[in-house]
Enzyme design. Structure first.
Site, PDB file in Angstrom:
ATOM      1  N   SER A 119       1.237  -1.369  -0.329  1.00  0.00           N
ATOM      2  CA  SER A 119      -0.147   0.176   0.178  1.00  0.00           C
ATOM      3  C   SER A 119       0.837   1.703  -0.696  1.00  0.00           C
ATOM      4  O   SER A 119       0.334   2.154  -0.613  1.00  0.00           O
ATOM      5  CB  SER A 119       0.172  -0.460   0.925  1.00  0.00           C
ATOM      6  OG  SER A 119      -1.436  -1.106   1.244  1.00  0.00           O
ATOM      7  N   HIS A 140      -1.074  -2.169  -6.835  1.00  0.00           N
ATOM      8  CA  HIS A 140      -1.310  -1.754  -5.971  1.00  0.00           C
ATOM      9  C   HIS A 140      -2.975  -1.990  -6.363  1.00  0.00           C
ATOM     10  O   HIS A 140      -3.923  -1.138  -6.846  1.00  0.00           O
ATOM     11  CB  HIS A 140      -1.075  -0.434  -5.576  1.00  0.00           C
ATOM     12  CG  HIS A 140      -2.361  -0.146  -4.116  1.00  0.00           C
ATOM     13  ND1 HIS A 140      -1.578   1.480  -4.010  1.00  0.00           N
ATOM     14  CD2 HIS A 140      -2.013  -0.767  -2.973  1.00  0.00           C
ATOM     15  CE1 HIS A 140      -2.673   1.386  -2.606  1.00  0.00           C
ATOM     16  NE2 HIS A 140      -3.236   0.717  -2.284  1.00  0.00           N
ATOM     17  N   GLU A 152      -3.224   0.685  -8.927  1.00  0.00           N
ATOM     18  CA  GLU A 152      -1.827   1.497  -9.166  1.00  0.00           C
ATOM     19  C   GLU A 152      -0.584   0.769  -9.984  1.00  0.00           C
ATOM     20  O   GLU A 152      -0.527  -0.258  -8.935  1.00  0.00           O
ATOM     21  CB  GLU A 152      -1.939   2.411  -8.053  1.00  0.00           C
ATOM     22  CG  GLU A 152      -2.160   4.036  -7.549  1.00  0.00           C
ATOM     23  CD  GLU A 152      -2.215   4.473  -6.631  1.00  0.00           C
ATOM     24  OE1 GLU A 152      -1.078   5.363  -6.090  1.00  0.00           O
ATOM     25  OE2 GLU A 152      -2.250   3.969  -5.663  1.00  0.00           O
ATOM     26  N   ASN A 190      -2.440   6.437  -1.284  1.00  0.00           N
ATOM     27  CA  ASN A 190      -3.049   6.259   0.470  1.00  0.00           C
ATOM     28  C   ASN A 190      -2.543   7.420   0.704  1.00  0.00           C
ATOM     29  O   ASN A 190      -1.847   7.816   1.712  1.00  0.00           O
ATOM     30  CB  ASN A 190      -2.190   5.208   0.771  1.00  0.00           C
ATOM     31  CG  ASN A 190      -3.198   3.745   0.564  1.00  0.00           C
ATOM     32  OD1 ASN A 190      -3.896   4.072   0.288  1.00  0.00           O
ATOM     33  ND2 ASN A 190      -2.240   2.581   0.182  1.00  0.00           N
TER      34      ASN A 190
HETATM   35  N1  LIG Z   1      -6.450  -3.892   3.502  1.00  0.00           N
HETATM   36  C1  LIG Z   1      -6.533  -2.977   2.524  1.00  0.00           C
HETATM   37  O1  LIG Z   1      -7.580  -2.331   2.171  1.00  0.00           O
HETATM   38  C2  LIG Z   1      -5.530  -3.368   1.208  1.00  0.00           C
HETATM   39  C3  LIG Z   1      -5.164  -2.593  -0.043  1.00  0.00           C
HETATM   40  C4  LIG Z   1      -5.015  -2.653  -1.104  1.00  0.00           C
HETATM   41  C5  LIG Z   1      -2.902  -3.228  -0.390  1.00  0.00           C
HETATM   42  N2  LIG Z   1      -2.804  -3.443   0.701  1.00  0.00           N
HETATM   43  C6  LIG Z   1      -1.896  -4.608   0.845  1.00  0.00           C
HETATM   44  O2  LIG Z   1      -1.796  -6.128   0.380  1.00  0.00           O
HETATM   45  C7  LIG Z   1      -1.108  -6.674   1.499  1.00  0.00           C
HETATM   46  C8  LIG Z   1      -1.302  -7.526   2.526  1.00  0.00           C
HETATM   47  O3  LIG Z   1      -2.412  -6.624   3.917  1.00  0.00           O
HETATM   48  P1  LIG Z   1      -4.427  -7.617   3.665  1.00  0.00           P
HETATM   49  O4  LIG Z   1      -5.506  -6.682   4.170  1.00  0.00           O
HETATM   50  O5  LIG Z   1      -4.741  -8.380   2.498  1.00  0.00           O
HETATM   51  O6  LIG Z   1      -3.481  -8.556   4.620  1.00  0.00           O
HETATM   52  P2  LIG Z   1      -4.164  -9.496   5.624  1.00  0.00           P
HETATM   53  O7  LIG Z   1      -3.523  -9.159   7.094  1.00  0.00           O
HETATM   54  O8  LIG Z   1      -5.715  -9.666   5.868  1.00  0.00           O
HETATM   55  O9  LIG Z   1      -3.482 -11.014   5.055  1.00  0.00           O
HETATM   56  C9  LIG Z   1      -1.449 -10.768   5.031  1.00  0.00           C
HETATM   57  C10 LIG Z   1      -1.697 -12.143   5.408  1.00  0.00           C
HETATM   58  O10 LIG Z   1      -0.461 -12.883   4.973  1.00  0.00           O
HETATM   59  C11 LIG Z   1       0.117 -14.165   5.366  1.00  0.00           C
HETATM   60  N3  LIG Z   1       2.207 -13.749   5.507  1.00  0.00           N
HETATM   61  C12 LIG Z   1       2.626 -13.483   6.377  1.00  0.00           C
HETATM   62  N4  LIG Z   1       4.241 -13.099   6.014  1.00  0.00           N
HETATM   63  C13 LIG Z   1       3.776 -14.002   5.279  1.00  0.00           C
HETATM   64  C14 LIG Z   1       5.436 -14.592   4.291  1.00  0.00           C
HETATM   65  N5  LIG Z   1       5.941 -14.660   4.997  1.00  0.00           N
HETATM   66  N6  LIG Z   1       4.628 -15.419   3.052  1.00  0.00           N
HETATM   67  C15 LIG Z   1       3.367 -15.893   2.857  1.00  0.00           C
HETATM   68  N7  LIG Z   1       2.167 -15.323   3.536  1.00  0.00           N
HETATM   69  C16 LIG Z   1       2.515 -13.947   4.652  1.00  0.00           C
HETATM   70  C17 LIG Z   1      -0.763 -13.891   6.431  1.00  0.00           C
HETATM   71  O11 LIG Z   1      -0.893 -14.818   6.859  1.00  0.00           O
HETATM   72  C18 LIG Z   1      -2.024 -13.712   6.138  1.00  0.00           C
HETATM   73  O12 LIG Z   1      -2.764 -13.963   5.458  1.00  0.00           O
HETATM   74  C19 LIG Z   1      -0.101  -5.294   2.708  1.00  0.00           C
HETATM   75  O13 LIG Z   1       1.113  -5.291   1.930  1.00  0.00           O
HETATM   76  C20 LIG Z   1      -1.295  -4.003   2.254  1.00  0.00           C
HETATM   77  O14 LIG Z   1      -0.933  -3.009   2.696  1.00  0.00           O
HETATM   78  C21 LIG Z   1      -4.171  -3.350   1.861  1.00  0.00           C
END
Ligand SMILES: NC(=O)c1ccc[n+]([C@@H]2O[C@H](COP(=O)([O-])OP(=O)(O)OC[C@H]3O[C@@H](n4cnc5c(N)ncnc54)[C@H](O)[C@@H]3O)[C@@H](O)[C@H]2O)c1
Length: 283
Positions: A119, A140, A152, A190
């Site tokens: 993000s 993104h 993005e 963001n």
């Molecule tokens: N939540 C949002 O609205 C949003 C929007 C765009 C981007 N993002 C980005 O996407 C990414 C994930 O966010 P999310 O909201 O899905 O988080 P989340 O907590 O729902 O999911 C993250 C997942 O990654 C797994 N994980 C952690 N370390 C790992 C590893 N070494 N190998 C494999 N899996 C691993 C965790 O077990 C978990 O299931 C982040 O970088 C976040 O910034 C989030």
């Protein structure tokens, strides 16, 4: 380059959505997470989403089943040796992402592109963990991935033009709209969204108005589809805090300091919708 096989790392809310849209577009997808139960939870979410579409008559049960058949569960990063593109969607933490990218660099074929769904973290720094920075790029996606049109696409300092082009073309095959952005803290989305959310949390922290009142002002007065505190709960408060810290550190400007109330909620494990409690309580 022709992308056919994709690995999505992280089967959380973003990773499972990304796996779904890739599988829908006909790509073979490995959905990877640390433990089998985490991958199962992600697959369960995808199945639920697709089954809702079957109930609404948008797709047939056969289509759902063939989309699900495109996804292979994975808990072994070695599966990246079979893919053309990796989209990493693990937690928003530079140390973790750098480690994953260094490992992927060893495992993935030389032609493979390594993308991050970060993000806000610098793509250039993630790329520096690999020996192929020209093949590292930001993709993104927005939450919820199956619904939101924008992706993005972030060019790191070394991202090659042909890599950018491959990812732009691939994004269009997902029926998404790619928008090109250079690497800067928080990119565009963001950098603008999170300071607004953080300000809403400050307003709550200072007792200016209630959670509901703050959200109502932005919904009814600014025509936002949801209020900033609801949106923060949907994004995940841990992710919101990581992004504010990245903006604060990246710009070195105190206008981006995270609100203490946001820190307190994250320390309490109140991550928003995904943990059942944030600014609101979820069943
Ligand atoms: N939540 C949002 O609205 C949003 C929007 C765009 C981007 N993002 C980005 O996407 C990414 C994930 O966010 P999310 O909201 O899905 O988080 P989340 O907590 O729902 O999911 C993250 C997942 O990654 C797994 N994980 C952690 N370390 C790992 C590893 N070494 N190998 C494999 N899996 C691993 C965790 O077990 C978990 O299931 C982040 O970088 C976040 O910034 C989030």
């Amino acid at each position: 380059m022709n992308v056919q096989t994709v690995m999505v790392i992280g089967a959380g809310q973003m990773g499972s959505g990304i796996a779904q849209v890739c599988a829908q577009a006909g790509y073979k997808v490995f959905l990877n997470d640390l433990k089998p139960e985490f991958v199962e939870r992600g697959l369960g979410g995808i199945n639920k989403n697709l089954s809702r579409n079957v109930e609404k008559g948008r797709i047939t049960a056969d289509t759902r089943d063939s989309i699900l058949a495109n996804i292979t569960a994975s808990t072994d990063l070695q599966d990246a040796s079979q893919v053309d593109l990796v989209i990493e969607a693990a937690v928003e933490n530079m140390e973790i992402k750098s480690k994953i990218f260094a490992q992927l660099d060893e495992i993935a074929p030389a032609h493979a592109i390594l993308a991050s769904n970060t993000s806000s973290l610098p793509i250039t720094e993630i790329a520096a963990a690999t020996k192929r920075p020209e093949k590292v790029i930001g993709m993104h996606f927005m939450n919820p991935v199956p619904v939101m049109k924008l992706v993005e696409i972030i060019r790191g300092l070394a991202t090659a033009d042909e890599v950018y082009q491959t990812i732009e073309d691939m994004t269009k095959t997902l029926e998404k709209v790619p928008v090109e952005v250079n690497d800067a803290p928080g990119f565009i989305s963001n950098r603008i969204l999170l300071p607004m959310i953080n300000e809403a949390i400050y307003a709550l922290h200072e007792g200016v108005a209630s959670v509901e009142a703050i959200d109502d002002v932005m919904k009814l007065g600014m025509n936002h589809p949801m209020g900033p505190l609801t949106l923060a709960d949907f994004i995940g408060l841990d992710t919101c805090l990581y992004i504010m810290e990245t903006l604060h550190e990246g710009f070195g400007d105190d206008k981006y300091r995270p609100c203490p109330l946001l820190r307190k909620y994250v320390k309490a494990g109140w991550y928003g919708k995904k943990s059942g409690r944030g600014f609101y309580v979820y069943e």
